[in-house]
Motif scaffolding. Structure first.
Motif, PDB file in Angstrom:
ATOM      1  N   LYS A 239     -14.060 -43.117   3.744  1.00 29.40           N
ATOM      2  CA  LYS A 239     -13.583 -42.960   5.100  1.00 29.40           C
ATOM      3  C   LYS A 239     -14.015 -44.130   5.966  1.00 29.40           C
ATOM      4  O   LYS A 239     -15.026 -44.787   5.741  1.00 29.40           O
TER       5      LYS A 239
ATOM      6  N   ARG B 211      -1.534 -34.438  11.058  1.00 28.01           N
ATOM      7  CA  ARG B 211      -2.790 -34.394  10.327  1.00 28.01           C
ATOM      8  C   ARG B 211      -2.556 -34.629   8.837  1.00 28.01           C
ATOM      9  O   ARG B 211      -1.431 -34.540   8.351  1.00 28.01           O
ATOM     10  N   ALA B 212      -3.656 -34.899   8.141  1.00 27.05           N
ATOM     11  CA  ALA B 212      -3.571 -35.147   6.705  1.00 27.05           C
ATOM     12  C   ALA B 212      -2.944 -33.968   5.971  1.00 27.05           C
ATOM     13  O   ALA B 212      -2.176 -34.156   5.021  1.00 27.05           O
ATOM     14  N   ILE B 213      -3.248 -32.761   6.413  1.00 25.22           N
ATOM     15  CA  ILE B 213      -2.733 -31.579   5.735  1.00 25.22           C
ATOM     16  C   ILE B 213      -1.210 -31.497   5.803  1.00 25.22           C
ATOM     17  O   ILE B 213      -0.566 -30.905   4.931  1.00 25.22           O
TER      18      ILE B 213
ATOM     19  N   GLN C 228      -0.020 -33.283   2.623  1.00 28.33           N
ATOM     20  CA  GLN C 228      -0.865 -33.072   1.455  1.00 28.33           C
ATOM     21  C   GLN C 228      -0.101 -33.092   0.139  1.00 28.33           C
ATOM     22  O   GLN C 228      -0.680 -33.368  -0.913  1.00 28.33           O
TER      23      GLN C 228
ATOM     24  N   ALA D 143       0.944 -40.889   4.193  1.00 29.16           N
ATOM     25  CA  ALA D 143       0.033 -39.960   3.527  1.00 29.16           C
ATOM     26  C   ALA D 143      -1.242 -40.675   3.101  1.00 29.16           C
ATOM     27  O   ALA D 143      -2.345 -40.136   3.236  1.00 29.16           O
TER      28      ALA D 143
ATOM     29  N   ARG E 119      -4.637 -39.338   4.654  1.00 32.25           N
ATOM     30  CA  ARG E 119      -5.435 -38.573   3.695  1.00 32.25           C
ATOM     31  C   ARG E 119      -6.597 -39.359   3.100  1.00 32.25           C
ATOM     32  O   ARG E 119      -7.618 -38.777   2.715  1.00 32.25           O
TER      33      ARG E 119
END
Length: 260
Positions: free
Chosen positions: A2, A49-51, A54, A97, A101
């Motif tokens: 990250k 968001r990342a989700i 996914q 993504a 992510r």
């Protein structure tokens, strides 16, 4: 891995001091400062968001137009700015993504470079998601070390319709890797098809992945047997180019330093 440092601070200290570049730096710094104000705060309007991405593959082969059309429908459901080219939408979703992510830590401060420029589909999407992408072609000789410092970038993208060519991909990836920090990503697209159409086969893609691994670029995801079968079937059924390869590489400590 990250991102934990401020993109604004890193951009300001890492890029060339020329007036033209400093104007870009100023815009990026201002965009990073205003990110929190631009992101929705209510329960009914949450930021991307990342989700939300996914199930999107960061490495994939596009061999069926239905997949590209589905990508466009998904992008519209996510509220992303519209794009005319379904193939570009498919590629940009995979790169977005990767950004959300893998690269982002939730702060939207990753240093993102789009070699196609700040008006591309990916840059518009990344901007809406709260990032401040910059337009430098770090795959050109001399850009890394002159306009962009080595190891200062979290993500570099070069996506359809500005895909990397089969005859330049090794050199392009090497130069891009000089700009990217260890653990950062490079996302590229390549045209699938015949040599006459300047395309590559699945075997060519696998050979590239092997060469890149030796140079410190590790593929995120894989090109599996089903991908290969779909691509081979499409090649038999279609004349000329028939699809696109999206490849995402992680820069590892073995990546070579700049030599230009």
């Amino acid at each position: 891995m990250k991102v934990r440092t401020s993109a604004a601070a890193r951009i300001g200290s890492n890029l060339s001091a020329s007036p033209a570049v400093q104007r870009v730096v100023h815009r990026a710094r201002r965009a990073a400062r205003d990110t929190a104000a631009r992101l929705p705060r209510s329960d009914d309007a949450t930021p991307l968001r990342a989700i939300n991405l996914q199930h999107i593959r960061m490495t994939d082969l596009l061999t069926d137009g239905r997949d590209a059309r589905e990508a466009r429908r998904r992008a519209r459901r996510l509220g992303l700015p519209r794009a005319i080219d379904d193939t570009s939408v498919w590629a940009c979703l995979g790169a977005l993504a990767a950004l959300l992510r893998v690269v982002d830590d939730g702060s939207r401060r990753a240093v993102v470079i789009d070699t196609a420029g700040e008006r591309s589909t990916f840059s518009r999407w990344a901007t809406q998601a709260g990032f401040a992408p910059l337009g430098f072609d770090v795959m050109r000789p001399g850009v890394v070390g002159d306009q962009v410092a080595a190891g200062s970038v979290d993500l570099v993208v070069r996506l359809h319709p500005h895909s990397t060519g089969a005859d330049t991909v090794d050199e392009d990836l090497t130069r891009a890797s000089w700009a990217v920090r260890r653990g950062g990503l490079i996302c590229i697209t390549m045209r699938l098809g015949s040599d006459a159409e300047h395309g590559v086969s699945v075997a060519d893609v696998r050979s590239l992945v092997a060469r890149c691994a030796d140079r410190g670029l590790k593929l995120v995801g894989e090109v599996d047997l089903d991908d290969g079968r779909r691509a081979s079937a499409a090649a038999r059924e279609e004349d000329g180019a028939f699809g696109l390869a999206l490849l995402t590489f992680r820069v590892t400590p073995q990546a070579a330093p700049p030599r230009d």
